[in-house]
Design a protein around this motif. Structure first.
Motif: not given
Length: 465
Positions: A37-40, A45-49, A265-267, A320-324
């Motif tokens: 899902n991270r790759w997806r 589209p940038e507006e929904i990322q 780290a963020e992504n 926000d997008h780090i996987l916990f």
């Protein structure tokens, strides 16, 4: 950043995890989907990322069933920065939020280290050439202004060709460069100058100061002080190692490294919060006592997991997008004992199965890092061949399973106890009494003889890890 993830389909991720972890298919499927899902998200589209948040995972299972190993292997597969923390350690300081934020700072440090290593690898060839030049200067100092100094003419047929000292010096240096590359000169001693960074330890008088501020002050003072070189007499082989990291560091842009590390780290970052059940407070109890501290820790964790900006010495990172991935045995507390807001941030719940006797057998036999293979490698280093018969593996699995059932279930870690007790005598006798070229075969009978007392003796406290 996404090229590596592009090749990792969920099935491929599960296949890679299967090389090291036995069973737990449900957990593997869920972490594989979370990673894909991270790759997806990054290819949406940038507006929904920014709107696509990771589905954090709560793993529920007894100790030693593979929770930590799944998370750690997932990070290795994804080439992602990974940090493991114990939620229970935050209870010692209660509400102090900076300690909770330290796991994010640790993640950034991991990312900086990974990116720096990658960048140094990219400039390795240039760095090696620079190291060769330094070693050559120590072996054969270059002649400055040598082109004006002529040596005796070299006869070339009927003509005299004057050769200057500079050309001779250069040819000599090139011959020595080849010898340095081939390792012929590795044992020769030379004197080199190694840079030393003067980073003093700073103590502050007065009020308390958080970790980030202290690190920033120490780094600032360290940068202000001049870097002094220290002369050392070492072999050429040692000089190659000492100077390579230093010269590679000069060729990379640390500002670029920090920027890329924060993005990584963020992504891609994964934070594994173990023992989350230890900070879950029972709803049936009163409002006082240690539960207040536990709930305070949960509320400190909440903004980090929800997504917030954390200040680190390398810059601000958004979580926000780090996987916990949280994990706990939940023997006493239940997942529902966590505060509702934190429960909501771990929407995917996976229950890991307790290990069976058959699982223990496969753990001893199948994974790339199986204990049997580790002991075989250690004995091979001594020149001793170690062989496990299939019956011996089955007997070890049976004993480990029985001890877990009758005493305390510590999962696959029990196999380390069994293996250690079985082979300790051999490990002690090598190489004094059991020399190289020896051959040791572990049979089912040997396992029964050496470990039968484990099951007979009910007082097993000395064998519990």
């Amino acid at each position: 950043m996404t090229e590596h993830l592009n090749r990792l389909t969920p099935r491929q991720i599960v296949f890679e995890l299967d090389q090291y972890i036995i069973g737990q298919n449900d957990a593997k499927r869920n972490v594989a989907i979370a990673l894909r899902n991270r790759w997806r998200r990054m290819n949406s589209p940038e507006e929904i990322q920014k709107e696509i948040i990771p589905n954090n995972i709560l793993m529920i299972g007894a100790t030693g069933v593979g929770k930590t190993e799944i998370a750690r292997r997932l990070a290795k597969i994804a080439d992602a920065p990974f940090v493991k923390v114990e939620a229970s350690k935050f209870t010692e300081v209660g509400y102090v939020g900076r300690d909770v934020e330290s796991m994010v700072r640790d993640l950034v440090e991991q990312a900086v280290g990974m990116v720096r290593t990658q960048k140094k690898e990219e400039v390795k060839i240039k760095a090696e050439q620079a190291v060769e030049d330094i070693i050559l200067d120590a072996l054969i100092p270059p002649i400055h202004g040598a082109s004006k100094i002529k040596s005796e003419p070299v006869q070339d047929g009927d003509n005299s060709v004057p050769e200057d000292d500079g050309e001779l010096n250069q040819r000599t240096r090139e011959r020595f460069r080849e010898k340095i590359r081939s390792g012929e000169l590795d044992s020769r001693k030379i004197e080199i100058e190694v840079q030393q960074n003067q980073s003093p330890s700073v103590g502050m008088i007065g009020g308390a100061m958080d970790d980030v501020s202290m690190m920033n002050i120490q780094e600032m003072i360290g940068n202000m002080m001049p870097r002094r070189g220290k002369k050392r007499k070492v072999t050429v082989g040692e000089a190659k190692k000492l100077l390579l990291d230093e010269e590679a560091g000069k060729l990379i842009d640390m500002d670029e490294v920090k920027l890329e590390a924060i993005q990584k780290a963020e992504n891609l970052g994964i934070i594994f919060i173990d023992e989350i059940d230890k900070v879950a407070s029972s709803r049936s109890g009163g409002g006082g006592g240690p539960d207040v501290s536990r709930e305070g820790v949960q509320r400190d964790l909440l903004p980090i997991v929800e997504g917030s900006a954390v200040n680190t010495k390398h810059g601000v990172i958004n979580t926000d997008h780090i996987l916990f991935i949280a994990a706990g045995a939940f023997h006493v507390a239940k997942p529902s004992d966590l505060i509702p807001e934190l429960q909501g941030r771990f929407p995917i719940r996976v229950e890991l199965n307790s290990l069976t006797e058959s699982d223990f057998y496969q753990i001893l036999k199948t994974p790339k890092n199986a204990l049997t293979k580790q002991y075989e490698a250690m004995m091979e280093a001594e020149g001793v061949e170690l062989v496990f018969e299939d019956g011996a593996l089955q007997e070890m699995a049976r004993i480990a399973f029985e001890v877990n059932s009758e005493v305390e279930n510590i999962g696959a870690r029990r196999l380390q106890t069994v293996m250690s007790l079985l082979l300790n005598d051999f490990m002690f006798d090598i190489p004094d009494e059991i020399g190289p070229d020896s051959h040791i075969v572990v049979t089912a009978e040997m396992v029964s003889d050496k470990l039968s007392h484990l099951i007979k003796n009910r007082d097993l406290s000395q064998y519990i890890l």
